[in-house]
Design an enzyme around this catalytic site. Structure first.
Site, PDB file in Angstrom:
ATOM      1  N   LYS A  78      17.792  42.792 -37.615  1.00  0.00           N
ATOM      2  CA  LYS A  78      18.254  44.453 -37.497  1.00  0.00           C
ATOM      3  C   LYS A  78      17.775  45.112 -36.320  1.00  0.00           C
ATOM      4  CE  LYS A  78      17.683  48.598 -40.483  1.00  0.00           C
ATOM      5  NZ  LYS A  78      16.838  49.152 -41.528  1.00  0.00           N
ATOM      6  N   SER A 153      20.144  51.529 -44.775  1.00  0.00           N
ATOM      7  CA  SER A 153      20.430  51.751 -43.410  1.00  0.00           C
ATOM      8  C   SER A 153      20.423  50.123 -42.845  1.00  0.00           C
ATOM      9  CB  SER A 153      19.309  52.518 -42.407  1.00  0.00           C
ATOM     10  OG  SER A 153      18.177  51.723 -42.527  1.00  0.00           O
ATOM     11  N   SER A 177      16.681  50.639 -47.913  1.00  0.00           N
ATOM     12  CA  SER A 177      17.434  50.048 -46.908  1.00  0.00           C
ATOM     13  C   SER A 177      17.561  48.601 -46.809  1.00  0.00           C
ATOM     14  CB  SER A 177      16.973  50.477 -45.549  1.00  0.00           C
ATOM     15  OG  SER A 177      17.529  52.042 -45.158  1.00  0.00           O
TER      16      SER A 177
HETATM   17  N1  GLN Z   1      18.655  55.962 -47.221  1.00  0.00           N
HETATM   18  C1  GLN Z   1      17.008  56.428 -46.936  1.00  0.00           C
HETATM   19  C2  GLN Z   1      16.900  57.337 -45.849  1.00  0.00           C
HETATM   20  O1  GLN Z   1      18.041  57.924 -45.388  1.00  0.00           O
HETATM   21  C3  GLN Z   1      16.283  55.189 -46.903  1.00  0.00           C
HETATM   22  C4  GLN Z   1      16.265  54.783 -45.585  1.00  0.00           C
HETATM   23  C5  GLN Z   1      15.455  53.476 -45.431  1.00  0.00           C
HETATM   24  O2  GLN Z   1      15.103  52.826 -46.127  1.00  0.00           O
HETATM   25  N2  GLN Z   1      15.292  53.278 -43.928  1.00  0.00           N
HETATM   26  O3  GLN Z   1      15.975  57.843 -45.485  1.00  0.00           O
END
Ligand code: GLN
Length: 486
Positions: A78, A153, A177
């Site tokens: 990532k 994400s 994420s």
């Molecule tokens: N979807 C969640 C957010 O927008 C989690 C994102 C993540 O785990 N980085 O914060």
């Protein structure tokens, strides 16, 4: 079967037998990336020069009898992990041209094992999102149905692994994420216990929640990658000084005497019917495999999303203060003085969702509101953690859906932040409690989209959830079904 369709374990065996080489495997993957990435946009960069050096190095290392089982395996990373000499953007304009002068600890560990870092993957900007649509570099698509999102994400990593463009990937999980995109793309996603994997060199979003982890085709491969990236790191002040167990050797103990808790609060109205059906069937399978199913309650679950958005945004507002155009990253050219330079840089460099979080967090932390929002959220976080501790007095593992819905259509939630935030309703609570969780494929919807279930463990008990996930996977073998993408 094509080489790129195999698992890490299978490729490693072929290397040992001398039936293929890292050079051949990497060539095959690069061709696949050339063919599929224009459609899926899973990779933001694939650096051929660096890859060639790593392949040569791996081929040399493989000749030694003590080479790691990950030696010569192409893994995607990532674009939130700092990679020495390779652009690291966090999918933001503000870091569009940032080339780190150092490697994150997990990258160092992968390199020491002889892993070939095949490329950097797309993500929501600064990991804020659940669909990979907030990336400055355009959305990633889900290989199972290219007009749907891969989740987020870590959507680029999930899409890359699900479409066989990488044998495994690193992701990060602050509120879901790793697990949510793994579920939406039909792969295995493991979020380790907070502190298990070093955060050094992982671009910070919400430091009390952020945790790096693995995304793979099988549970065995996740255990293998975890063994390699986990461990104490003096460079991360919240890193846990715990021994790393040989997770791969602990995978075969079956499910007899394992008590699996099913929380009533995780089977809610409005949940997708196909998801409910798949997860309910998985519970029956676990029972058949010898597990004891117990009903549990996590009564403060309903506060988790609100608590998370106060805490995560507060921490983000502080962590993202460093992007000011002075030290590194994008700098606005249209400013007459220093203050305007700061303002323009941040106004032009960050996307809408990131700005929304910074404003939310700054407000929650401001004088006069601090105890009403941040202080209160901290107290509620404690209650959510206590819920889990209480539940674990009657069970060893908690089983729940990973996401309330399968992959949704691109653009369908982008203009409604609250709807998007609710995608993480089942994944967020365990980040707040610092617990490990693994999402494993547990079937498909009627229209052929993957569904994932989540196994949640006690702190530092990755071993038990990996073992249960492995037992289930061996029984059902969902991973054998692949998306049809050419
Ligand atoms: N979807 C969640 C957010 O927008 C989690 C994102 C993540 O785990 N980085 O914060």
């Amino acid at each position: 079967m094509k080489l790129y369709e195999l698992s890490i374990k299978e490729i490693a065996e072929l290397y040992r037998k001398g039936e293929t080489t890292p050079g051949q495997v990497v060539d095959g993957l690069l061709r696949r990336i050339e063919q599929l990435n224009p459609k899926l946009n899973a990779f933001l960069s694939v650096d051929r020069e660096h890859i060639a050096d790593q392949v040569q190095n791996a081929e040399r290392m493989l000749k030694r009898h003590d080479a790691s089982p990950l030696c010569g395996i192409p893994i995607a990373v990532k674009d939130i992990f700092a990679t020495n000499g390779i652009r690291t953007t966090c999918a933001s304009k503000i870091l569009e041209n940032f080339i780190p002068p150092y490697d994150a600890t997990v990258i160092k560990k992968l390199k020491a094992a002889g892993v070939v870092i095949i490329g950097k993957t797309n993500m929501d900007e600064f990991a804020m999102g659940s669909s990979t649509e907030t990336s400055y570099f355009g959305p990633t698509r889900n290989p199972w149905s290219p007009d749907t999102v891969p989740g987020g994400s870590s959507g680029g990593s999930a899409s890359a692994v699900a479409s066989d463009m990488a044998f495994g990937a690193l992701g990060t999980d602050t509120g879901g994420s790793i697990r949510q995109p793994a579920a939406l793309c039909g792969i295995v996603g493991l979020k380790p216990t907070y502190g298990r994997v070093s955060r050094y060199g992982m671009i910070a979003f919400a430091s009390s929640l952020d945790q790096g982890g693995t995304m793979t085709k099988t549970v065995y491969d996740s255990a293998l990658l975890l063994e390699t990236i986990a461990g104490f790191d003096p460079k991360d002040s919240t890193s846990a000084d715990r021994p790393v167990e040989p997770f791969t050797n602990l995978l075969s103990s079956g499910l007899n005497n394992v008590a699996i808790g099913v929380p009533e609060e995780y089977f809610i109205e409005g949940m997708d019917g196909d998801v409910q059906r798949a997860v309910t069937q998985a519970i029956d399978t676990m029972k058949k495999l010898g597990a004891k199913i117990v009903k549990i309650s996590l009564p403060h679950t309903k506060y988790a999303v609100a608590v998370y958005y106060i805490l995560a945004s507060s921490e983000a507002s502080s962590n993202l203060a460093r992007y000011d155009g002075v030290r590194y990253g994008y700098r606005s050219e249209q400013a007459q003085n220093l203050i305007d330079m700061y303002k323009n840089t941040r106004a032009q460099g960050f996307g809408r969702e990131v700005k929304r979080r910074i404003m939310l967090g700054t407000f929650a932390l401001s004088a006069g509101y601090y105890s009403a929002f941040y202080g209160k959220a901290q107290k509620a976080r404690r209650l959510i953690t206590d819920d889990f501790n209480n539940a674990f007095s009657t069970c060893d593992i908690i089983l729940a859906p990973t996401s309330p819905t399968p992959a949704f259509k691109l653009g369908s939630k982008l203009d409604d932040p609250l709807k998007m935030y609710l995608s993480d309703i089942f994944t967020i609570p365990l980040n707040l409690a610092g617990l490990p969780g693994v999402s494993v494929p547990c079937g498909f919807t009627d229209s052929g989209l993957p569904v994932g279930m989540q196994l949640i463990g006690k702190q530092f008990d990755e071993r038990t959830i990996l073992n249960a996930a492995h037992a289930y996977e061996r029984e059902m073998q969902w991973f054998k079904k692949k998306p049809e993408i050419h």
